[in-house]
Design a protein around this motif. Structure first.
Motif, PDB file in Angstrom:
ATOM      1  N   TYR A 386       0.835  -1.202   0.000  1.00 21.53           N
ATOM      2  CA  TYR A 386       0.000   0.000   0.000  1.00 21.53           C
ATOM      3  C   TYR A 386       0.872   1.255   0.000  1.00 21.53           C
ATOM      4  CZ  TYR A 386      -4.288  -2.663   1.040  1.00 21.53           C
ATOM      5  OH  TYR A 386      -5.354  -3.515   0.982  1.00 21.53           O
ATOM      6  N   THR A 390       0.659   3.763  -3.123  1.00 22.19           N
ATOM      7  CA  THR A 390       0.115   5.083  -2.831  1.00 22.19           C
ATOM      8  C   THR A 390       1.071   6.176  -3.277  1.00 22.19           C
ATOM      9  OG1 THR A 390      -1.164   4.241  -0.954  1.00 22.19           O
ATOM     10  CG2 THR A 390      -0.705   6.604  -0.989  1.00 22.19           C
ATOM     11  N   GLY A 402      -3.079   9.938  -4.305  1.00 20.94           N
ATOM     12  CA  GLY A 402      -2.705   8.617  -3.835  1.00 20.94           C
ATOM     13  C   GLY A 402      -3.781   7.884  -3.072  1.00 20.94           C
ATOM     14  N   ASN A 406      -4.567   3.684  -1.378  1.00 19.50           N
ATOM     15  CA  ASN A 406      -4.222   3.653   0.040  1.00 19.50           C
ATOM     16  C   ASN A 406      -4.960   2.537   0.771  1.00 19.50           C
ATOM     17  OD1 ASN A 406      -2.999   4.385   2.421  1.00 19.50           O
ATOM     18  ND2 ASN A 406      -3.746   6.491   2.416  1.00 19.50           N
TER      19      ASN A 406
END
Length: 501
Positions: A386, A390, A402, A406
């Motif tokens: 993640y 992101t 982003g 996320n």
């Protein structure tokens, strides 16, 4: 531009009177008054409501039940009645009980003459055994995980972990795993049976398109005419869909608002071109990431995430773009410490307290939203993935910063999905109409094409060269005409259609 080349009739059964009793000895729906509305809200006086018991777990139909709230307006004429038109507004987590009153004002008489309008609050929503995660901070900024000003997702990770734990420990914790799209579709078929209908027609918007496609795949033999508006790609629920489409949708839609702001620069002062306005917007969002602005007279603090979320919401309708641009101006003045009386009026309009529904938890929509996106399909659990994705998306799509890549509470959800996502199939009659705007920020064009591919020969796709999340009744006589003709006659264009407006 595609054109209408060939019309085909869609076969289906019809009935002449609105039955009240369910087949097979089930209890009839007992129609009576609807739940009380919040202060100031109104409904069509013809609308009545009933309740229906459905299994919590459809694999164990004799076990624990949930109560669904169902509504109806009898609009069909006995001599032309085809059946019922079941309605869903999307969300996930939006209440649908009042939709018959809304659609009775939207649809032309030739459509209303053929269908009784049916609404319902989906399982867990509103008046249908509402669920909670026990959350007190239910702001949109909390739902949409925007990174910190420096791009860090550490706070998002902590909040996602905490939210997942609170949902599991809440009074609805044992129910949340059953709040899924597949189970909601099965509930819809229970509504069909309780109405005594062999088939149901359906109109779903946004998330309601995915729900409708799942129903049409599970119950093709009970699907009559289906309109899906603002479509979700059923192959990409939910993490993949957020990542693939959110940034793309905002990039395609945002210039409409930026151009409006530029054309009114003498009032807005954000720039004389769409490019200048976009740069000013991004600069303001970045400032709010670092230092949120407090709205006078309220407890609201406008962070960069909340600023972006309101932008996302107001972009969904063309008529809201002037208000959106006023919002940008007001927040800019607020961040500068120079708010005006006009700014205060705009912010008061946007942040007015919604009247509470008696008996509905304040976090109800959030709880249902999370239950569905976490319970329909598995999510990645690797925090470093993640973090990496992101950061990359933050650079590629500055408008969404982003957020679509996320981490959400689903990464820490306490239960795994109880079943695989329903495969949306192309097997069935040619009886599904897809309505899609070219510049839809919520369910982008590419997402609509994904639904079109999944349904194959079952569907006709009508694309409109317009912005916003809503198609029908928004000014495209082309799309409206195809929709009305389909619902009245069952005729669909054999080939896909592109409407210039």
């Amino acid at each position: 531009m595609l054109s209408v080349l060939l019309l085909t009739a869609v076969a289906g059964c019809s009935s002449n009177t609105p039955p009240d009793a369910a087949p097979g000895g089930d209890r009839p729906l007992l129609w009576g008054p609807c739940p009380a509305l919040p202060e100031g809200a109104t409904r069509d006086p013809r609308q009545t409501c009933a309740t229906l018991q459905v299994p919590l777990d459809h694999d164990h139909p004799d076990g624990r039940t949930l109560e669904l709230a169902v509504s109806r307006i009898v609009t069909a004429r006995p001599d032309s009645r085809r059946g019922v038109l079941l309605l869903n507004p999307g969300g996930p987590g939006l209440e649908g009980l009042e939709l018959p009153s809304l659609y009775a004002t939207m649809l032309p008489s030739e459509v209303l003459d053929r269908y009784d309008l049916i609404g319902f609050d989906p399982r867990g929503v509103g008046s249908s055994s509402p669920v909670t995660c026990g959350l007190t901070d239910v702001s949109l900024a909390t739902i949409f995980p925007y990174p910190a000003a420096d791009g860090s997702i550490d706070a998002n990770v902590a909040l996602a972990r905490e939210t997942a734990a609170r949902c599991a420990a809440s009074t609805s914790g044992d129910v949340l795993p059953f709040i899924t799209t597949a189970n909601t579709a099965r509930d819809m078929d229970r509504i069909r049976q309780a109405l005594g209908e062999g088939k149901i027609s359906y109109w779903g918007q946004s998330y309601g398109t995915y729900l409708g496609a799942v129903y049409a795949s599970l119950f093709a033999e009970h699907t009559d005419r289906m309109v899906l508006e603002g479509n979700i790609d059923p192959s990409s629920v939910w993490h993949e869909g957020f990542a693939r489409f959110w940034g793309v949708g905002m990039a395609s839609r945002f210039p409409d608002a930026a151009s409006h702001a530029a054309a009114n620069d003498d009032l807005v002062h954000l720039g004389r071109s769409a490019e200048e306005v976009t740069a000013a917007y991004l600069e303001l969002a970045s400032r709010l990431d670092a230092t949120p602005a407090s709205v006078p007279g309220t407890s609201v603090r406008i962070s960069g995430g909340l600023f972006r979320t309101f932008t996302y919401s107001l972009l969904q309708r063309d008529e809201q773009i002037p208000l959106l641009v006023q919002f940008w101006r007001a927040i800019g003045h607020l961040a500068d410490g120079t708010p005006t009386a006009e700014d205060a009026a705009v912010l008061q309009q946007l942040f007015a307290q919604e009247p509470a529904r008696t008996g509905v938890p304040v976090d109800n929509q959030t709880a249902v939203f999370l239950s569905l996106i976490c319970g329909d399909a598995s999510w990645p659990t690797d925090i470093e993935l993640y973090r990496k994705n992101t950061a990359e998306d933050r650079a590629a799509h500055p408008l969404t910063a982003g957020m679509p890549f996320n981490i959400w509470p689903c990464a820490f959800w306490k239960t795994q999905p109880r079943e695989a996502p329903v495969e949306v199939t192309s097997q069935g009659a040619h009886n599904i109409l897809l309505l899609q705007n070219r510049r839809d920020n919520a369910t982008p064009w590419e997402s609509g094409l994904g639904m079109r591919e999944a349904l194959g020969a079952r569907a006709t796709f009508v694309g409109v060269d317009a912005g916003g999340h809503y198609v029908y009744g928004q000014g495209s006589s082309c799309a409206d005409s195809v929709s009305d003709t389909f619902l009245v006659t069952g005729q669909l264009p054999q080939d896909d259609v592109f409407c210039a407006n």
